[in-house]
Write a protein that holds these residues in place. Sequence first.
Motif, mmCIF file in Angstrom:
data_model
loop_
_atom_site.group_PDB
_atom_site.id
_atom_site.type_symbol
_atom_site.label_atom_id
_atom_site.label_comp_id
_atom_site.label_asym_id
_atom_site.label_seq_id
_atom_site.Cartn_x
_atom_site.Cartn_y
_atom_site.Cartn_z
ATOM 1 N N UNK A 94 12.621 -75.756 -9.871
ATOM 2 C CA UNK A 94 11.770 -75.089 -8.894
ATOM 3 C C UNK A 94 12.414 -73.895 -8.221
ATOM 4 N N UNK A 95 13.364 -73.229 -8.911
ATOM 5 C CA UNK A 95 14.089 -72.121 -8.303
ATOM 6 C C UNK A 95 13.190 -70.965 -7.893
ATOM 7 N N UNK A 96 12.081 -70.787 -8.571
ATOM 8 C CA UNK A 96 11.228 -69.628 -8.313
ATOM 9 C C UNK A 96 10.150 -69.869 -7.278
ATOM 10 N N UNK A 97 10.157 -71.025 -6.632
ATOM 11 C CA UNK A 97 9.097 -71.359 -5.701
ATOM 12 C C UNK A 97 9.312 -70.801 -4.307
ATOM 13 N N UNK A 98 8.390 -71.167 -3.426
ATOM 14 C CA UNK A 98 8.490 -70.800 -2.015
ATOM 15 C C UNK A 98 9.293 -71.870 -1.282
ATOM 16 N N UNK A 99 9.574 -71.622 -0.014
ATOM 17 C CA UNK A 99 10.367 -72.558 0.773
ATOM 18 C C UNK A 99 9.927 -72.466 2.224
ATOM 19 N N UNK A 100 9.326 -73.525 2.729
ATOM 20 C CA UNK A 100 8.839 -73.508 4.113
ATOM 21 C C UNK A 100 9.856 -74.087 5.091
ATOM 22 N N UNK A 101 11.034 -74.476 4.581
ATOM 23 C CA UNK A 101 12.005 -75.149 5.446
ATOM 24 C C UNK A 101 13.241 -74.319 5.764
ATOM 25 N N UNK A 102 13.613 -73.396 4.903
ATOM 26 C CA UNK A 102 14.853 -72.650 5.117
ATOM 27 C C UNK A 102 14.796 -71.369 4.311
ATOM 28 N N UNK A 103 15.866 -70.574 4.419
ATOM 29 C CA UNK A 103 15.932 -69.315 3.670
ATOM 30 C C UNK A 103 16.644 -69.493 2.340
ATOM 31 N N UNK A 293 10.012 -81.418 1.401
ATOM 32 C CA UNK A 293 9.522 -80.643 2.537
ATOM 33 C C UNK A 293 9.536 -79.152 2.291
ATOM 34 N N UNK A 294 10.400 -78.669 1.427
ATOM 35 C CA UNK A 294 10.432 -77.226 1.182
ATOM 36 C C UNK A 294 9.106 -76.738 0.626
ATOM 37 N N UNK A 295 8.346 -77.645 0.022
ATOM 38 C CA UNK A 295 7.056 -77.273 -0.556
ATOM 39 C C UNK A 295 5.869 -77.691 0.301
ATOM 40 N N UNK A 726 11.062 -55.405 15.829
ATOM 41 C CA UNK A 726 11.047 -56.821 16.189
ATOM 42 C C UNK A 726 10.601 -57.627 14.985
ATOM 43 N N UNK A 727 11.055 -58.873 14.911
ATOM 44 C CA UNK A 727 10.786 -59.710 13.753
ATOM 45 C C UNK A 727 10.272 -61.072 14.205
ATOM 46 N N UNK A 728 9.181 -61.503 13.607
ATOM 47 C CA UNK A 728 8.642 -62.840 13.848
ATOM 48 C C UNK A 728 9.002 -63.682 12.635
ATOM 49 N N UNK A 729 9.964 -64.568 12.799
ATOM 50 C CA UNK A 729 10.412 -65.372 11.662
ATOM 51 C C UNK A 729 9.307 -66.302 11.192
ATOM 52 N N UNK A 730 9.183 -66.396 9.874
ATOM 53 C CA UNK A 730 8.247 -67.341 9.291
ATOM 54 C C UNK A 730 8.986 -68.564 8.792
ATOM 55 N N UNK A 731 8.793 -68.872 7.508
ATOM 56 C CA UNK A 731 9.425 -70.062 6.950
ATOM 57 C C UNK A 731 10.872 -69.828 6.559
ATOM 58 N N UNK A 732 11.355 -68.606 6.705
ATOM 59 C CA UNK A 732 12.757 -68.323 6.411
ATOM 60 C C UNK A 732 12.912 -67.286 5.333
ATOM 61 N N UNK A 733 13.621 -66.214 5.640
ATOM 62 C CA UNK A 733 13.944 -65.196 4.649
ATOM 63 C C UNK A 733 15.147 -64.414 5.144
ATOM 64 N N UNK A 734 15.731 -63.610 4.264
ATOM 65 C CA UNK A 734 16.931 -62.839 4.590
ATOM 66 C C UNK A 734 16.651 -61.354 4.735
ATOM 67 N N UNK A 735 15.402 -61.002 5.004
ATOM 68 C CA UNK A 735 15.041 -59.595 5.163
ATOM 69 C C UNK A 735 15.777 -58.942 6.337
ATOM 70 N N UNK A 736 15.829 -59.560 7.532
ATOM 71 C CA UNK A 736 16.513 -58.902 8.647
ATOM 72 C C UNK A 736 17.967 -58.545 8.336
ATOM 73 N N UNK A 737 18.699 -59.455 7.703
ATOM 74 C CA UNK A 737 20.093 -59.173 7.366
ATOM 75 C C UNK A 737 20.190 -58.022 6.376
#
Length: 932
Positions: A94-103, A293-295, A726-737
């Motif tokens: 499932x490497x290509x999926x989404x993740x609602x728990x972390x980045x 939970x990531x899904x 300003x950034x509103x974090x969602x389920x987790x991503x590394x865009x701000x960094x």
Amino acid sequence: MPFVRKFTVLALTPVLFAGPISAAHAFQARPQVDARPIAADEGAAALWQSLKRLQTRASLMMIVAHPDDEDGATLAYHSRGVGARVALLTLDRGEGGANVMSSDYWDALGLVRTEELLQAGRYYGLDAQYFTSMTDYGFSKSLDEALGQWGHDKVLEQAVRVVRTVRPLVVCSVFVGGPTDGHGQHATAGLMAQEVFKAAGDPTKFPEQIKEGLLPWSPVKTYARAPFFRVSEKGMYDYANHTWGPVGVTNHITGKWEEGRPSVTVSIPAGSFDPVIGETYSQVSREGLGYQRSQNGGQSVPLPGSQMSDYHRFGSVLNSPAKEETFFDGIDVSLAGIADLAGSKPPAFLKPGLEEIASQIEQAMKSFSAQKPATVASPLAKGKLKVESLIAETEKSGLSAEAKYNVLHELRVKQRQFNDALVAALQLKLNADVIPAGQEDGMMAAMRGAASTFQMATPGLAFPVKVHLYQPTVPSLTVKSVKLVGTSGKDWSVSGPTSPATLTAEKAADPTFKVKVPDNEPYTQPYFTRAGLQNAAYDVASSAPRNTPLTPYPLQAVAQVEYEGATVGLASVVQVVSKVNGPGTLRYPMPVGPALSVAMSPSAGVVPLGSKLINVSVRVHSNVKGVASPSVSLSLPEGWTAEPRSILVKFSQEGEEQTVAFTVTPKVAEGKEYIVTAVAELDGKSYSEGYVTIGYTGLRPYFLYSQAKYATTGTDVKMAPDVSVAYVEGSGDDVPAALEQIGVHVSYLSAQDLANADLQKYSAIVLGVRAYAVRPDLIANNARLLQYVEKGGTVIVQYNTPEFDHNFGPYPYVMSNDPEEVTDEKSVVKILDPKNPVFNWPNKITEKDFDGWIEERGSKFLQSWDPKYTALLETHDAGQPEQKGGLVYARYGKGVYVYNAYAFYRQLPLGVPGAFRLFANMLSLPKNPEIK
């Protein structure tokens, strides 16, 4: 007297042996990996289910594509209800999926989902789990595309290997192997479930496996869950390609098209209530699914009620009727049926011996008492001894090699199941914890509970381990041995007391061992790696385990006791202990890792042309038990310099982490790639790799290693000055960094900020991925966002799921519950409105900026929108209608509102230059001279 020993052992793996079965393969208890079993596997429930498994040789293997594809209710019904031996093969992680728990994304997400599926599998009652080396390269719209990426024979070879290892009577899948499976990787799983039906038993298929000692095996039947077709006068709806076609499916065994909706051959009563467990099998399985939970974000356990899982039979070696009551109709699943594996003339000892064993099991089931579980121990001990007698006689018999192999396989399954049943009947418990040196024993320590320990062992480290062996049921048991063993084949030094002679009821044995990690002990990390995300399969070393979930944890406690002449084995992974406010005391398997973990931040990105200085950070984590003072430096490309040249880092204790910053003077050319490497020196050793601990609180951690490198590209990217974001974090991503590399420093907006802060002080507000799915405060304050835009602000909404489909924008739009995605990262992208400000300042965007994207173009495109929105881009996969809803732009009052479905959250952290250029333009919109 205490003793000292050094030893080398073979790895203990949580799967049946894949090679030839012989006397050399002495029985080993499978290690308990988690510190506590789940409720359904303790006490009387565990014993009753063990007895049900003993009385049948029914076996089932399910093949799916990704973690969470499995029909857990059907698995739980067969394992916990029928007593079948049940295994699960998942083609990728499932490497290509989404993740609602972390980045965690990509390979890190694959490890998260592996750990989640292992936790779910405890509830399904799985005997074993397997994976192929394939990776989830992203959404695949057709079977042909998936097979083109993975290679048909590469997948089939591994599926055949697992079937020959498990040797199930029935193979099934959730998928039928066609377009209605909705995903090319799903369809591949359905195809494999049908093709292994014939291929696994064909000795001409993958003969190298047979040379290794893994003999052919032919399942008796194969099924797939009856698909949910949408049928009308147009025919059958193809959910993958969103087209109508003829009604039916391809039977991949016969190669024929089967007209019409696939019939239901058998309905599995997965909603049946188990009075011993106290839940339906569907409820138990949904508890397990909730660990993924990531899904899905967490548990959603249904109320008890009837539930049927319908399956269509694609193949059978029997003359099976059109309708069946169970998967095993017509198959002799009794213990006496094992004799059929010996051929038409089984040895004279075999069938009477099996009947004697069946009689002992029947006696145990009749004697079962939830209040007095040990009442069944005596017939279980007799049954185990008889199985072991049959194993010895079979090994010496004149049976053909294949017949002997098959009979021994089933007998060894029963040997292990008898062992499990005796453990449950005697209520035996074995645990092993790392403990702090000098921890006191006695009542006070028991009242306070286990003390926190180090979380990562390092090569050469010495520490104590306390083993806890307990039984409450019989006056005493003879203890044959209690010891610690390593799993890597390296020499672990272990010293400690001799094993106690007896184990008295309710009086635990608590020997403490002194352990030293071998200097050459390998780190606890995946046995599979890949050179780049473009690879659709992992590389697996020839010496690594085949198709197992993970490398075994490095240290285990192993105990043997004797009851009425029968040896009962237990094994438990050694655990480290931590205390976390809320969850409380947590125990996780002890890993081995480096003294220093070194990582670059960021690990990929861009260097804007003309940059005089860039900041590079190095994160160093210390696993040294005490004071440590490593020096950190950078290995730079030619012509680059760093200030300072090295930095001394001071750690006072294990577990500390520090980030040091270097000011680097780069020398870059457009489009050229550069590598910066960090090196930490300590006690004459160099460390230039590090790990990240994947997952989240409550999930068993694992560790993904990578070189401490920063891979960057010289890029002509400009950013408007004085833009506050300003950034509103969602389920987790590394865009701000990632944005830090182009000079953008974001401020994170909390729920309180969204409700009360002055939003107008920000030039732009970016919404993180899936923000509307995980931030109810964002929905509650959406009107404030629109007011912010109306007064002159810019809002950029990143990829969102259908939770966004509620007209949160300034004008109406429709996403739909099944929004489109464009999976081909090389799909042609057309700029529809070249004069739009998004494309012209401060960077001139062309179609070349979409070269080099990774995995996908985007997901969750809008279906339709108000004319006040302008569609800026169009792209589509082959055979897909044009998709213009991936980047839409609207003026609202004095400001700008953008919905963006393109996968910037994947591209920016991976350093794709064109993605930086376009995102910089969107962030620069508040300063764009074309916007008045």
